[in-house]
Design an enzyme around this catalytic site. Sequence first.
Site, PDB file in Angstrom:
ATOM      1  N   SER A  16      46.182  39.945  43.259  1.00  0.00           N
ATOM      2  CA  SER A  16      46.134  39.882  41.800  1.00  0.00           C
ATOM      3  C   SER A  16      46.853  41.084  41.201  1.00  0.00           C
ATOM      4  O   SER A  16      46.428  42.231  41.356  1.00  0.00           O
ATOM      5  CB  SER A  16      44.677  39.838  41.330  1.00  0.00           C
ATOM      6  OG  SER A  16      44.656  39.916  39.931  1.00  0.00           O
ATOM      7  N   HIS A  41      48.946  36.290  42.041  1.00  0.00           N
ATOM      8  CA  HIS A  41      48.055  35.828  40.972  1.00  0.00           C
ATOM      9  C   HIS A  41      48.284  36.712  39.741  1.00  0.00           C
ATOM     10  O   HIS A  41      48.252  37.939  39.838  1.00  0.00           O
ATOM     11  CB  HIS A  41      46.607  35.933  41.465  1.00  0.00           C
ATOM     12  CG  HIS A  41      45.582  35.465  40.498  1.00  0.00           C
ATOM     13  ND1 HIS A  41      45.201  34.140  40.380  1.00  0.00           N
ATOM     14  CD2 HIS A  41      44.831  36.140  39.589  1.00  0.00           C
ATOM     15  CE1 HIS A  41      44.262  34.025  39.460  1.00  0.00           C
ATOM     16  NE2 HIS A  41      44.017  35.233  38.958  1.00  0.00           N
ATOM     17  N   ASP A  43      47.170  37.529  35.892  1.00  0.00           N
ATOM     18  CA  ASP A  43      46.100  37.358  34.905  1.00  0.00           C
ATOM     19  C   ASP A  43      46.598  37.629  33.493  1.00  0.00           C
ATOM     20  O   ASP A  43      46.980  38.750  33.183  1.00  0.00           O
ATOM     21  CB  ASP A  43      44.968  38.349  35.200  1.00  0.00           C
ATOM     22  CG  ASP A  43      44.216  37.980  36.452  1.00  0.00           C
ATOM     23  OD1 ASP A  43      43.702  36.851  36.528  1.00  0.00           O
ATOM     24  OD2 ASP A  43      44.141  38.823  37.367  1.00  0.00           O
ATOM     25  N   MET A  45      45.496  37.894  29.624  1.00  0.00           N
ATOM     26  CA  MET A  45      44.288  38.064  28.792  1.00  0.00           C
ATOM     27  C   MET A  45      44.687  38.335  27.351  1.00  0.00           C
ATOM     28  O   MET A  45      45.642  39.070  27.106  1.00  0.00           O
ATOM     29  CB  MET A  45      43.483  39.255  29.312  1.00  0.00           C
ATOM     30  CG  MET A  45      43.089  39.127  30.760  1.00  0.00           C
ATOM     31  SD  MET A  45      42.216  40.609  31.290  1.00  0.00           S
ATOM     32  CE  MET A  45      41.915  40.189  33.005  1.00  0.00           C
ATOM     33  N   HIS A  73      47.038  32.718  35.616  1.00  0.00           N
ATOM     34  CA  HIS A  73      45.648  32.458  35.223  1.00  0.00           C
ATOM     35  C   HIS A  73      45.501  32.827  33.750  1.00  0.00           C
ATOM     36  O   HIS A  73      45.483  34.006  33.407  1.00  0.00           O
ATOM     37  CB  HIS A  73      44.736  33.321  36.126  1.00  0.00           C
ATOM     38  CG  HIS A  73      43.280  33.239  35.802  1.00  0.00           C
ATOM     39  ND1 HIS A  73      42.350  34.110  36.343  1.00  0.00           N
ATOM     40  CD2 HIS A  73      42.570  32.394  35.010  1.00  0.00           C
ATOM     41  CE1 HIS A  73      41.147  33.804  35.897  1.00  0.00           C
ATOM     42  NE2 HIS A  73      41.244  32.780  35.090  1.00  0.00           N
ATOM     43  N   MET A  75      43.578  33.472  30.636  1.00  0.00           N
ATOM     44  CA  MET A  75      42.279  33.757  30.013  1.00  0.00           C
ATOM     45  C   MET A  75      42.555  33.952  28.529  1.00  0.00           C
ATOM     46  O   MET A  75      42.403  35.048  27.982  1.00  0.00           O
ATOM     47  CB  MET A  75      41.656  35.001  30.658  1.00  0.00           C
ATOM     48  CG  MET A  75      41.118  34.708  32.044  1.00  0.00           C
ATOM     49  SD  MET A  75      40.847  36.194  33.007  1.00  0.00           S
ATOM     50  CE  MET A  75      42.487  36.426  33.655  1.00  0.00           C
ATOM     51  N   MET A 144      35.557  31.226  39.105  1.00  0.00           N
ATOM     52  CA  MET A 144      35.392  32.664  38.843  1.00  0.00           C
ATOM     53  C   MET A 144      34.091  33.147  39.485  1.00  0.00           C
ATOM     54  O   MET A 144      33.037  32.548  39.288  1.00  0.00           O
ATOM     55  CB  MET A 144      35.328  32.940  37.331  1.00  0.00           C
ATOM     56  CG  MET A 144      36.618  32.754  36.566  1.00  0.00           C
ATOM     57  SD  MET A 144      38.007  33.741  37.164  1.00  0.00           S
ATOM     58  CE  MET A 144      37.382  35.412  37.020  1.00  0.00           C
ATOM     59  N   ASP A 182      37.956  33.883  42.586  1.00  0.00           N
ATOM     60  CA  ASP A 182      38.571  35.022  41.887  1.00  0.00           C
ATOM     61  C   ASP A 182      37.489  35.942  41.334  1.00  0.00           C
ATOM     62  O   ASP A 182      36.683  35.528  40.510  1.00  0.00           O
ATOM     63  CB  ASP A 182      39.436  34.457  40.748  1.00  0.00           C
ATOM     64  CG  ASP A 182      40.200  35.524  39.988  1.00  0.00           C
ATOM     65  OD1 ASP A 182      40.206  36.696  40.410  1.00  0.00           O
ATOM     66  OD2 ASP A 182      40.799  35.171  38.947  1.00  0.00           O
TER      67      ASP A 182
END
Length: 225
Positions: A16, A41, A43, A45, A73, A75, A144, A182
């Site tokens: 990640s 990966h 992320d 946000m 991913h 979010m 998650m 994750d």
Amino acid sequence: MSHFSFDNPHLTLAPSLLAADFACLDSQLKTLSENNMKWLHVDVMDGHFVPNLSFGPPVISHLKDKGFFLDVHLMVEGRALDIPAYHKAGADAITIHLEACQNPMHYLQEIRDLGLRAGISLKPETPFDAVLPFLAHIDLLLIMTVSPGFGGQEFRETCLDKIEEAARMQKDEKNKFLISVDGGITPQTASLCKRAGAQVFVAGTSIFKGQIAQNLQTFEEVLHG
Ligand code: DX5
Ligand code: ZN
């Protein structure tokens, strides 16, 4: 382009990016490649869906030609659910959160129509049943195992039941998704998740903290040893 075969993934470790040292990102990515890592990966946000900000399409686009399968991913909610922007930035898979939108099917379809792998993610407190209507329409189920928003949290063992439920649903031939986990993934917790049926193991802190090559070796022993 990535060299990852989604249809024959074996057990995959997915570093990640959130936990990487951005001051020496290039050398860290090189270490991942040299140690046979195929999947990254990423992320995203937005400071709304989760109480933290990370990076968006312009940053991701710099990773496009590094040879990794880019697992984005999201979010995020609202306007930040701009699927074409992540496609343009080089995403290979895009995962949305079930809790972030009223009509997840619309986004899953949009992702697939762009030729990408589509994923859906569940927060720890979201019951497994909530994802049932989508299982036949996803490539990736991201479970998650911490509250989304921050790296470095402790793995929640209560999520193991959800992994087992997902593994049972995989037996239905309509369902072709991979199970990804994750949050708080270490060699120890990866071993628990592997036993419960997970196939993709997202790990930030436990890969990037300390010696990356050594950390990867320890994971390798647990996943394939
Ligand atoms: C958390 C992110 C994770 C995070 C995992 O919201 O979705 O991908 O990077 O970090 P660790 O492995 O440190 O828990
Ligand atoms: Zn993540």
